[in-house]
Design a protein around this motif. Structure first.
Motif, PDB file in Angstrom:
ATOM      1  N   UNK A 206       0.828  -1.201   0.000  1.00  0.00           N
ATOM      2  CA  UNK A 206       0.000   0.000   0.000  1.00  0.00           C
ATOM      3  C   UNK A 206       0.865   1.253   0.000  1.00  0.00           C
ATOM      4  N   UNK A 207       0.414   2.275   0.722  1.00  0.00           N
ATOM      5  CA  UNK A 207       1.140   3.548   0.736  1.00  0.00           C
ATOM      6  C   UNK A 207       2.060   3.706   1.941  1.00  0.00           C
ATOM      7  N   UNK A 208       2.064   2.716   2.847  1.00  0.00           N
ATOM      8  CA  UNK A 208       2.758   2.974   4.116  1.00  0.00           C
ATOM      9  C   UNK A 208       3.786   1.931   4.536  1.00  0.00           C
ATOM     10  N   UNK A 209       3.865   0.798   3.840  1.00  0.00           N
ATOM     11  CA  UNK A 209       4.914  -0.174   4.189  1.00  0.00           C
ATOM     12  C   UNK A 209       6.182   0.178   3.422  1.00  0.00           C
ATOM     13  N   UNK A 210       7.302   0.215   4.112  1.00  0.00           N
ATOM     14  CA  UNK A 210       8.557   0.578   3.457  1.00  0.00           C
ATOM     15  C   UNK A 210       9.421  -0.624   3.120  1.00  0.00           C
ATOM     16  N   UNK A 211       9.117  -1.766   3.728  1.00  0.00           N
ATOM     17  CA  UNK A 211       9.822  -3.000   3.351  1.00  0.00           C
ATOM     18  C   UNK A 211       8.849  -4.166   3.493  1.00  0.00           C
ATOM     19  N   UNK A 212       8.896  -5.059   2.515  1.00  0.00           N
ATOM     20  CA  UNK A 212       8.049  -6.248   2.511  1.00  0.00           C
ATOM     21  C   UNK A 212       8.965  -7.466   2.550  1.00  0.00           C
ATOM     22  N   UNK A 213       8.745  -8.298   3.553  1.00  0.00           N
ATOM     23  CA  UNK A 213       9.545  -9.509   3.725  1.00  0.00           C
ATOM     24  C   UNK A 213       8.639 -10.692   3.407  1.00  0.00           C
ATOM     25  N   UNK A 214       8.944 -11.405   2.321  1.00  0.00           N
ATOM     26  CA  UNK A 214       8.125 -12.560   1.964  1.00  0.00           C
ATOM     27  C   UNK A 214       8.791 -13.840   2.405  1.00  0.00           C
ATOM     28  N   UNK A 215       7.990 -14.852   2.622  1.00  0.00           N
ATOM     29  CA  UNK A 215       8.522 -16.130   3.106  1.00  0.00           C
ATOM     30  C   UNK A 215       9.453 -16.752   2.071  1.00  0.00           C
ATOM     31  N   UNK A 216      10.586 -17.221   2.569  1.00  0.00           N
ATOM     32  CA  UNK A 216      11.546 -17.914   1.713  1.00  0.00           C
ATOM     33  C   UNK A 216      11.206 -19.394   1.659  1.00  0.00           C
ATOM     34  N   UNK A 217      11.284 -19.958   0.475  1.00  0.00           N
ATOM     35  CA  UNK A 217      11.165 -21.406   0.349  1.00  0.00           C
ATOM     36  C   UNK A 217      12.517 -22.005   0.687  1.00  0.00           C
ATOM     37  N   UNK A 218      12.510 -23.109   1.356  1.00  0.00           N
ATOM     38  CA  UNK A 218      13.777 -23.708   1.768  1.00  0.00           C
ATOM     39  C   UNK A 218      14.334 -24.581   0.651  1.00  0.00           C
TER      40      UNK A 218
ATOM     41  N   UNK B 115      11.432  -6.535  -0.772  1.00  0.00           N
ATOM     42  CA  UNK B 115      10.977  -5.410  -1.571  1.00  0.00           C
ATOM     43  C   UNK B 115      11.046  -4.143  -0.716  1.00  0.00           C
ATOM     44  N   UNK B 116      11.696  -3.114  -1.250  1.00  0.00           N
ATOM     45  CA  UNK B 116      11.973  -1.887  -0.499  1.00  0.00           C
ATOM     46  C   UNK B 116      11.369  -0.680  -1.211  1.00  0.00           C
ATOM     47  N   UNK B 117      10.792   0.239  -0.447  1.00  0.00           N
ATOM     48  CA  UNK B 117      10.284   1.470  -1.059  1.00  0.00           C
ATOM     49  C   UNK B 117      11.476   2.336  -1.474  1.00  0.00           C
ATOM     50  N   UNK B 118      11.516   2.678  -2.750  1.00  0.00           N
ATOM     51  CA  UNK B 118      12.683   3.382  -3.286  1.00  0.00           C
ATOM     52  C   UNK B 118      12.850   4.763  -2.648  1.00  0.00           C
ATOM     53  N   UNK B 119      11.742   5.468  -2.411  1.00  0.00           N
ATOM     54  CA  UNK B 119      11.828   6.805  -1.813  1.00  0.00           C
ATOM     55  C   UNK B 119      12.463   6.753  -0.423  1.00  0.00           C
TER      56      UNK B 119
ATOM     57  N   UNK C 115      20.082  -4.046   5.634  1.00  0.00           N
ATOM     58  CA  UNK C 115      18.741  -4.283   6.188  1.00  0.00           C
ATOM     59  C   UNK C 115      18.529  -3.667   7.553  1.00  0.00           C
ATOM     60  N   UNK C 116      19.570  -3.608   8.384  1.00  0.00           N
ATOM     61  CA  UNK C 116      19.412  -2.929   9.670  1.00  0.00           C
ATOM     62  C   UNK C 116      19.058  -1.462   9.441  1.00  0.00           C
ATOM     63  N   UNK C 117      19.699  -0.870   8.437  1.00  0.00           N
ATOM     64  CA  UNK C 117      19.417   0.538   8.141  1.00  0.00           C
ATOM     65  C   UNK C 117      17.984   0.688   7.611  1.00  0.00           C
ATOM     66  N   UNK C 118      17.581  -0.245   6.760  1.00  0.00           N
ATOM     67  CA  UNK C 118      16.196  -0.246   6.252  1.00  0.00           C
ATOM     68  C   UNK C 118      15.213  -0.334   7.423  1.00  0.00           C
ATOM     69  N   UNK C 119      15.454  -1.306   8.312  1.00  0.00           N
ATOM     70  CA  UNK C 119      14.532  -1.505   9.434  1.00  0.00           C
ATOM     71  C   UNK C 119      14.485  -0.268  10.326  1.00  0.00           C
ATOM     72  N   UNK C 120      15.638   0.378  10.493  1.00  0.00           N
ATOM     73  CA  UNK C 120      15.718   1.525  11.397  1.00  0.00           C
ATOM     74  C   UNK C 120      14.948   2.724  10.858  1.00  0.00           C
ATOM     75  N   UNK C 121      14.761   2.767   9.532  1.00  0.00           N
ATOM     76  CA  UNK C 121      14.137   3.930   8.905  1.00  0.00           C
ATOM     77  C   UNK C 121      12.692   3.692   8.486  1.00  0.00           C
ATOM     78  N   UNK C 122      12.287   2.424   8.379  1.00  0.00           N
ATOM     79  CA  UNK C 122      10.969   2.105   7.823  1.00  0.00           C
ATOM     80  C   UNK C 122       9.827   2.517   8.735  1.00  0.00           C
ATOM     81  N   UNK C 123       8.777   3.088   8.121  1.00  0.00           N
ATOM     82  CA  UNK C 123       7.567   3.397   8.886  1.00  0.00           C
ATOM     83  C   UNK C 123       6.844   2.113   9.264  1.00  0.00           C
ATOM     84  N   UNK C 124       6.716   1.229   8.286  1.00  0.00           N
ATOM     85  CA  UNK C 124       6.114  -0.078   8.566  1.00  0.00           C
ATOM     86  C   UNK C 124       6.947  -1.158   7.898  1.00  0.00           C
ATOM     87  N   UNK C 125       7.181  -2.235   8.649  1.00  0.00           N
ATOM     88  CA  UNK C 125       7.855  -3.428   8.138  1.00  0.00           C
ATOM     89  C   UNK C 125       6.763  -4.483   8.014  1.00  0.00           C
ATOM     90  N   UNK C 126       6.586  -5.045   6.814  1.00  0.00           N
ATOM     91  CA  UNK C 126       5.497  -6.002   6.615  1.00  0.00           C
ATOM     92  C   UNK C 126       6.031  -7.390   6.303  1.00  0.00           C
TER      93      UNK C 126
END
Length: 343
Positions: free
Chosen positions: A116-128, A164-168, A192-203
């Motif tokens: 949507x408009x508010x998640x800044x990173x999307x973490x999808x399940x990895x297949x093993x 998936x990361x929000x480019x902005x 990724x630590x930097x991404x997590x530290x800055x993201x409004x929402x982590x999904x």
């Protein structure tokens, strides 16, 4: 963070080097995406391969927006090629993929809609896959989480870059992969630590497998295994300092969260090749280097971890953090480890 200027919904960035036929699986999965071909672009950043790029060029008729960027020199690590791909991307989001991996057919569309408009990173399940060595903790419940909690939802156990990361957001906070001369190992953890530290929402999308991690985690057949190890003290000290810098500078995390995150990071089991800090100490070439690493760690622990933070380190690692803090040398730490592992 207006959506108006983005040419595409998603830019997929793949760092490439001599993948040969292996990249077909990745590209075929992009051909099959349920997202309209008008809505995404694929950017292959080639790290000056020694083999021709004809296999990739063969997909120019199958993937509407496919761009191939060739580096002027070989870097031997994915960091710089990925950064160049991110810089050239036009999408609202950037999806990082490795050349041997592939996506489920609906990955791009599902991630994009969920964000949507508010998640800044999307973490999808990895297949093993066969060579899979990550952890599935954040995905075990099979529940999708729109606004995940950095601590209770085990986000720190997924620091691989296949997300998936929000480019902005990446651009606003200048989030890029560190140069390999500074951090040559686990550069994705710093990113990724930097991404997590800055993201409004982590999904988190955990209802099914989205990302197939097929083969080698090490940027294909790039044979960088010798340099890709914590075999010199500065390599681990740099990454630990950098992660602590990021935690302390976060615009989002409270002091309590910062304290807990430092404890979680220093105490986390790494992956199958390094279990914890004592294993990294063991990797050093000689006694002098081992002691140098311990002294460096002692400085970081003393200067940057409160007693509260140390008490929050997981039980299996806390003894080691305390031992280092209180002046133990390698031999003493090894003895404690041997006693603990023998029960």
């Amino acid at each position: 963070m207006g959506m108006g200027h983005d040419k595409n919904k998603v830019s997929i960035v793949i760092a490439h080097y001599n993948a040969g036929n292996y990249i077909r699986k990745a590209l075929d999965s992009l051909v099959r995406q349920t997202m309209s071909q008008d809505d995404f672009e694929v950017i292959i950043v080639d790290d000056k391969s020694t083999e021709p790029l004809d296999i990739i060029q063969g997909y120019e008729c199958k993937i509407k927006h496919l761009r191939i960027i060739v580096e002027e020199q070989n870097h031997g690590y994915p960091s710089i090629p990925r950064n160049h791909g991110i810089a050239k991307a036009h999408g609202t989001f950037i999806m990082l993929m490795d050349q041997d991996d592939n996506l489920a057919d609906d990955t791009l569309l599902t991630f994009y809609k969920f964000a949507g408009n508010d998640s800044d990173v999307i973490i999808g399940k990895y297949a093993e896959g066969k060579m899979y060595n990550g952890t599935q903790v954040p995905f075990r419940s099979g529940t999708n989480i729109k606004d995940a909690n950095i601590i209770t939802d085990h986000i720190l156990s997924t620091l691989a870059p296949h997300k998936m990361y929000r480019r902005a957001m990446l651009n606003q906070y200048d989030i890029r992969f560190p140069d390999s001369s500074y951090i040559p190992v686990e550069e994705d953890q710093v990113f990724n630590m930097k991404v997590y530290s800055a993201s409004r929402k982590i999904s988190i999308l955990a209802d099914k497998d989205y990302y197939y991690w097929n083969q080698r985690r090490d940027f294909g057949n790039l044979g960088k295994s010798l340099s890709y190890t914590y075999n010199e003290p500065w390599k681990y000290l740099n990454i630990l300092s950098e992660v602590f810098n990021i935690v302390e500078a976060s615009p989002n995390w409270s002091l309590l969260q910062q304290s807990k995150l430092k404890a979680m990071y220093i105490g986390r089991p790494f992956n199958s090749s390094y279990t914890n800090v004592i294993e990294i100490i063991k990797l050093q070439k000689n006694e002098q280097e081992r002691e140098n690493l311990i002294i460096g760690l002692r400085d970081i622990i003393n200067e940057r971890m409160s007693s509260q933070s140390i008490s929050e380190v997981g039980q299996e690692s806390r003894w080691m953090v305390l031992g280092i803090k209180h002046g133990m040398n390698y031999e003493e730490l090894s003895l404690i480890e041997a006693e603990l592992s023998s029960g």
